[in-house]
Design a protein around this motif. Structure first.
Motif, PDB file in Angstrom:
ATOM      1  N   ASN A 163      -4.733   4.046  -3.768  1.00  0.00           N
ATOM      2  CA  ASN A 163      -3.661   3.564  -3.244  1.00  0.00           C
ATOM      3  C   ASN A 163      -2.532   4.422  -3.521  1.00  0.00           C
ATOM      4  N   PRO A 164      -2.053   4.846  -2.265  1.00  0.00           N
ATOM      5  CA  PRO A 164      -0.990   6.088  -2.262  1.00  0.00           C
ATOM      6  C   PRO A 164       0.413   5.688  -2.751  1.00  0.00           C
TER       7      PRO A 164
ATOM      8  N   ARG B 186      -3.276   1.752 -11.669  1.00  0.00           N
ATOM      9  CA  ARG B 186      -3.370   1.715 -10.057  1.00  0.00           C
ATOM     10  C   ARG B 186      -4.668   2.521  -9.490  1.00  0.00           C
TER      11      ARG B 186
ATOM     12  N   ARG C 276       4.018  -3.399   5.578  1.00  0.00           N
ATOM     13  CA  ARG C 276       4.638  -4.101   4.316  1.00  0.00           C
ATOM     14  C   ARG C 276       6.118  -4.566   4.613  1.00  0.00           C
TER      15      ARG C 276
ATOM     16  N   PRO D 253       6.009   4.720  -7.209  1.00  0.00           N
ATOM     17  CA  PRO D 253       5.472   3.231  -7.045  1.00  0.00           C
ATOM     18  C   PRO D 253       6.237   2.407  -7.920  1.00  0.00           C
ATOM     19  N   SER D 254       6.286   0.856  -7.614  1.00  0.00           N
ATOM     20  CA  SER D 254       6.820  -0.032  -8.425  1.00  0.00           C
ATOM     21  C   SER D 254       6.322   0.137 -10.055  1.00  0.00           C
TER      22      SER D 254
ATOM     23  N   SER E 182      -3.094  -0.030   5.555  1.00  0.00           N
ATOM     24  CA  SER E 182      -2.503   0.393   4.201  1.00  0.00           C
ATOM     25  C   SER E 182      -3.304  -0.003   2.997  1.00  0.00           C
TER      26      SER E 182
ATOM     27  N   GLY F  89      -2.742  -0.350   0.093  1.00  0.00           N
ATOM     28  CA  GLY F  89      -2.173  -1.475  -0.761  1.00  0.00           C
ATOM     29  C   GLY F  89      -2.408  -2.847  -0.656  1.00  0.00           C
TER      30      GLY F  89
ATOM     31  N   THR G 265      -1.741  11.240   5.062  1.00  0.00           N
ATOM     32  CA  THR G 265      -0.487  10.785   5.389  1.00  0.00           C
ATOM     33  C   THR G 265       0.461  10.677   4.262  1.00  0.00           C
TER      34      THR G 265
HETATM   35  P1  AMP Z   1       4.298   0.526  -4.252  1.00  0.00           P
HETATM   36  O1  AMP Z   1       4.241   2.146  -4.619  1.00  0.00           O
HETATM   37  O2  AMP Z   1       3.875  -0.125  -5.206  1.00  0.00           O
HETATM   38  O3  AMP Z   1       5.696   0.559  -3.588  1.00  0.00           O
HETATM   39  O4  AMP Z   1       3.461   0.447  -2.989  1.00  0.00           O
HETATM   40  C1  AMP Z   1       3.565   1.333  -1.974  1.00  0.00           C
HETATM   41  C2  AMP Z   1       2.745   0.907  -0.804  1.00  0.00           C
HETATM   42  O5  AMP Z   1       2.848   1.488   0.421  1.00  0.00           O
HETATM   43  C3  AMP Z   1       1.298   0.427  -1.020  1.00  0.00           C
HETATM   44  O6  AMP Z   1       1.081  -0.771  -0.313  1.00  0.00           O
HETATM   45  C4  AMP Z   1       0.704   1.349  -0.178  1.00  0.00           C
HETATM   46  O7  AMP Z   1      -0.674   0.975   0.169  1.00  0.00           O
HETATM   47  C5  AMP Z   1       1.685   1.984   0.942  1.00  0.00           C
HETATM   48  N1  AMP Z   1       1.504   3.085   1.363  1.00  0.00           N
HETATM   49  C6  AMP Z   1       1.992   4.259   0.589  1.00  0.00           C
HETATM   50  N2  AMP Z   1       1.846   5.313   1.329  1.00  0.00           N
HETATM   51  C7  AMP Z   1       0.940   5.230   2.497  1.00  0.00           C
HETATM   52  C8  AMP Z   1       0.345   5.741   3.557  1.00  0.00           C
HETATM   53  N3  AMP Z   1       0.275   6.946   3.515  1.00  0.00           N
HETATM   54  N4  AMP Z   1      -0.345   5.160   4.344  1.00  0.00           N
HETATM   55  C9  AMP Z   1      -0.443   3.738   4.222  1.00  0.00           C
HETATM   56  N5  AMP Z   1       0.401   3.157   3.379  1.00  0.00           N
HETATM   57  C10 AMP Z   1       0.860   3.652   2.424  1.00  0.00           C
END
Ligand code: AMP
Ligand code: MG
Length: 334
Positions: free
Chosen positions: A57-58, A53, A191, A137-138, A224, A226, A112
């Motif tokens: 990507n948080p 990853r 999302r 994450p997934s 975001s 992601g 954040t």
């Molecule tokens: P996943 O971890 O695969 O479920 O993906 C998490 C999603 O949440 C990703 O698209 C990230 O970019 C988004 N996300 C997680 N934390 C934040 C944050 N602090 N600000 C904006 N988006 C976030």
């Protein structure tokens, strides 16, 4: 490293692994997650490396109860409490200002953090017993469809993580709804998921970020991180088609060949003349089955898959969002 496949009864092993800074595949009500101690930088780095990853990507941080959120955030607006009352525990993530208990590695360098309170009993017990905030994450290889069974996690992560807890198939099948708080009475959906825009509208105003259903322009900043990355794509080329059934059949017929398949709604299959799989009769079923079907197309070496597209409302918006990203933001409208 040999990856252990654990049963629910062996949860204590998973708890010890998490406490020891290791990564474990865990069932949640959305999809399977790759869990580790969110406050331990080294453990979190192992998640990024297992998934491949991008470091910016948080990760979402999972807690047992929303009352724990103040340990990891610097400020919680009133609206967040109102939303938590309604949607936590559940498939709902709120982006809030983080404090120093969440390392920058976990937040992808942002100030954040996404906070979610999962309702799945195994995930919930794991958080409680490990007494840690869990980054999860997934549990797919980055860019590939999310896993909705322990076997999917094994396929992507065998040899890369310590263990997977088998909790059967994921209930919702798509990841949580992620929102940021825009102002006192408005959230922005970053999302879409199974907590829908329509459900949130019962609490406050809702903006759906433009990137949810259309790609970012090359110079546009993502709300975001992601959103920037290719996601949910199997090896097969996914082509989304918005049309009625007859036009869909005609289009597939004109583009048919070896290793070409269709992904259609339940009910479409009567007299359907080409190779196909179905993915449910309504958006909830489609959300539940979509990632499983995308993985099954790879199992049979599909090269192209034409997909019947749900309308983007209710849970359909979540299905539409995953599909349009798997399809590289191209939709054929007939
Ligand atoms: P996943 O971890 O695969 O479920 O993906 C998490 C999603 O949440 C990703 O698209 C990230 O970019 C988004 N996300 C997680 N934390 C934040 C944050 N602090 N600000 C904006 N988006 C976030
Ligand atoms: Mg993901």
């Amino acid at each position: 490293m040999e990856t252990l496949l654990l049963s629910e009864k062996q949860l204590e092993i998973a708890v010890q692994l998490i406490k020891g800074g290791e990564v474990v595949g865990i069932p949640t009500e959305t999809v399977y997650g790759l869990g580790a101690d969110a406050s331990d930088e080294n453990a979190v780095r192992k998640i990024f490396s297992a998934k491949g990853r991008p470091a910016d990507n948080p990760l979402i941080v999972h807690l047992a109860d929303f009352s724990d959120a103040e340990k990891y955030t610097s400020y919680i607006p009133e609206l967040a409490f109102k939303l938590a009352d309604k949607f936590c525990p559940g498939p709902f993530t709120m982006v809030l200002p983080k404090n120093d208990n969440i390392p920058l590695v976990t937040s992808g360098g942002l100030d954040t953090v996404g906070i979610r309170i999962p309702s799945h009993p195994i995930m919930h017990r794991l958080i409680e017993l490990s007494e840690r905030p869990i980054a999860a994450p997934s549990a797919n290889i980055s860019g590939y469809p999310s896993p909705t069974s322990a076997q999917h996690v094994m396929r992507d992560m065998n040899g890369k993580i310590s263990a997977v807890v088998d909790g059967g198939k994921s209930h919702f099948g798509v990841e949580s709804t992620v929102v940021s708080i825009e102002n006192d009475n408005t959230v922005r959906i970053l999302r879409p998921g199974c907590v829908t825009k329509e459900m949130i509208l019962e609490v406050c105003d809702v903006i759906v970020d433009k990137a949810v259903i259309s790609g970012l322009e090359s110079n546009e900043k993502a709300s975001s991180p992601g959103m920037k990355y290719k996601h949910y794509s199997p090896c097969a080329d996914i082509v989304m088609i918005e049309s009625d059934l007859n036009s869909f059949i005609e289009y597939v017929g004109n583009h048919y060949g070896d290793n070409v398949y269709a992904l259609i709604f339940d009910g479409d299959e009567k007299n359907f003349p080409y190779r196909y799989m179905t993915y449910g009769k309504d958006s909830n079923e489609q959300a539940h089955l979509l990632f499983q079907r995308l993985r099954e197309f790879d199992d049979i070496h599909a090269e192209k898959v034409y997909v019947r597209t749900p309308s983007p409302d209710g849970v359909g918006l979540a299905v539409y969002n995953r599909l349009i990203r798997a399809a590289g933001f191209e939709v054929i409208r007939i």
